[in-house]
Design a protein around this motif. Structure first.
Motif, PDB file in Angstrom:
ATOM      1  N   HIS A  90     -25.995   0.336  10.822  1.00 30.60           N
ATOM      2  CA  HIS A  90     -26.367  -0.774   9.920  1.00 30.60           C
ATOM      3  C   HIS A  90     -25.212  -1.054   8.982  1.00 30.60           C
ATOM      4  CE1 HIS A  90     -27.436   2.800   7.634  1.00 30.60           C
ATOM      5  NE2 HIS A  90     -27.500   2.076   6.523  1.00 30.60           N
ATOM      6  N   ASP A  94     -21.648   3.305   3.286  1.00 27.93           N
ATOM      7  CA  ASP A  94     -21.508   4.728   3.633  1.00 27.93           C
ATOM      8  C   ASP A  94     -21.547   4.930   5.154  1.00 27.93           C
ATOM      9  OD1 ASP A  94     -24.194   3.868   3.317  1.00 27.93           O
ATOM     10  OD2 ASP A  94     -24.921   5.916   2.994  1.00 27.93           O
ATOM     11  N   HIS A  95     -21.766   3.850   5.905  1.00 30.54           N
ATOM     12  CA  HIS A  95     -21.786   3.907   7.368  1.00 30.54           C
ATOM     13  C   HIS A  95     -20.705   3.030   8.001  1.00 30.54           C
ATOM     14  CE1 HIS A  95     -25.713   6.025   7.284  1.00 30.54           C
ATOM     15  NE2 HIS A  95     -25.761   5.409   6.109  1.00 30.54           N
ATOM     16  N   ASP A 179     -30.241   5.220   8.955  1.00 28.44           N
ATOM     17  CA  ASP A 179     -30.994   5.524   7.736  1.00 28.44           C
ATOM     18  C   ASP A 179     -32.500   5.355   7.903  1.00 28.44           C
ATOM     19  OD1 ASP A 179     -28.780   6.395   6.484  1.00 28.44           O
ATOM     20  OD2 ASP A 179     -28.573   4.722   5.086  1.00 28.44           O
ATOM     21  N   HIS A 221     -28.828  10.760   6.562  1.00 26.09           N
ATOM     22  CA  HIS A 221     -28.683  11.657   5.420  1.00 26.09           C
ATOM     23  C   HIS A 221     -29.638  12.840   5.590  1.00 26.09           C
ATOM     24  CE1 HIS A 221     -26.359   8.460   3.503  1.00 26.09           C
ATOM     25  NE2 HIS A 221     -27.275   7.633   3.982  1.00 26.09           N
TER      26      HIS A 221
HETATM   27 ZN   LIG Z   1     -26.812   5.664   4.341  1.00 27.26          ZN
END
Ligand SMILES: [Zn+2]
Ligand SMILES: [Zn+2]
Length: 287
Positions: A90, A94-95, A179, A221
């Motif tokens: 997505h 952070d990805h 996520d 996570h």
């Molecule tokens: Zn994330």
């Protein structure tokens, strides 16, 4: 499972006038989920999956921009073959932050919403591959024959964001959920980008019902989960909804739910990113 810890050093220079430098360590822990499938846990916060074989390397998610070079070094230490594909689960930074480094020279696969988001900066439109913008997009299901596996990519809309992809490796029974799994924690739901907490839990239920009982679930996570652990987490989140819905029907507002400590039984779920109070704020309009 085999764990190897990499500690890589990244030097940052703050510029010519203030010629200082500081050292930032990126801790990257590697776990072999199945032969050829490795999970890299970056800074003890976000996961990246590396699928390596004779055809080359496929990477799922690119972690942060600041950890891109260290992540690339860790991937290269698993396999010195070329990175052929990068899949973004997505849009979030952070990805996708490491896309320019990890996706350089590779095909980048994502939902078109990811491409739109990444291309939407105020800079001139960059060359796509060099900057890690997706060049293959999907809004439904697609398969990829790579390293002897038929890898299944599925778009599950409207949960965490409107552009969530789930990746399944049937031979190794590894499911990469992005996520749609914050293992052991309250999840972040990006309502501003098409997410919805109730759809989120429906999509989690779909994942649990679709993939085999002995599959390994690697979320964005938190630790890797078995199906049993994933189900327990889903049940806990559904319980929180039941508690808050009942309270709302009795006339409580979000502030009263927080001060009454309605989520105190799930205190450990608030220890990562989304606190119990934020989970109440996320859910309240949807109850
Ligand atoms: Zn994330
Ligand atoms: Zn996210």
């Amino acid at each position: 499972m085999k764990n190897i810890a990499f500690v890589l050093i990244l030097s940052l220079s703050t510029g010519a006038i203030f010629a200082q430098s500081e050292t930032v360590k990126t801790e990257i822990t590697a776990t072999e989920l199945a032969p050829g499938n490795h999970r890299l846990f970056v800074d003890n916060r976000v996961s990246v999956v590396v699928h390596a074989g004779n055809d080359g390397v496929l990477v799922i998610d690119a972690a942060y921009e600041r950890t891109g070079n260290d992540l690339l070094a860790a991937i290269n230490s698993i396999s010195n073959k070329e990175i052929r594909f990068l899949i973004n689960t997505h849009m979030h930074g952070d990805h996708t932050g490491g896309n320019a480094v990890i996706g350089k020279g590779a095909h980048v696969i994502a939902h078109p919403g990811v491409k739109k988001f990444l291309a939407g900066g105020d800079k001139a439109k960059p060359d796509e591959t060099a900057h890690g913008l997706p060049d293959i997009t999907t809004t439904g299901n697609m398969t990829l024959d790579f390293n002897g596996e038929t890898i299944e990519i599925t778009h599950l809309p409207g949960g965490h964001t409107d552009n969530d992809l789930v990746v399944y490796f049937p031979a190794s029974r590894v499911v990469v959920t992005g996520d749609l799994l914050f293992a052991g924690y309250f999840p972040y739901v990006d309502v501003g980008n098409g997410g919805n907490p109730l759809t989120y839990l429906k999509n989690v239920e779909w994942i649990i019902n679709t993939y085999p009982d002995d599959a390994t679930f690697s979320g964005g996570h938190g630790p890797v989960f078995s199906k049993k652990e994933y189900k327990t987490w889903l049940s806990a989140l559904n319980e929180t909804i039941d508690v808050l819905r009942k309270a709302k029907s009795q006339g409580m507002d979000a502030a009263q739910m927080k001060s009454a400590g309605l989520l105190n039984d799930w205190a450990s779920f608030g220890a990562f990113f989304i606190t119990g109070d934020r989970w109440i704020d996320t859910l309240y309009p949807f109850l």
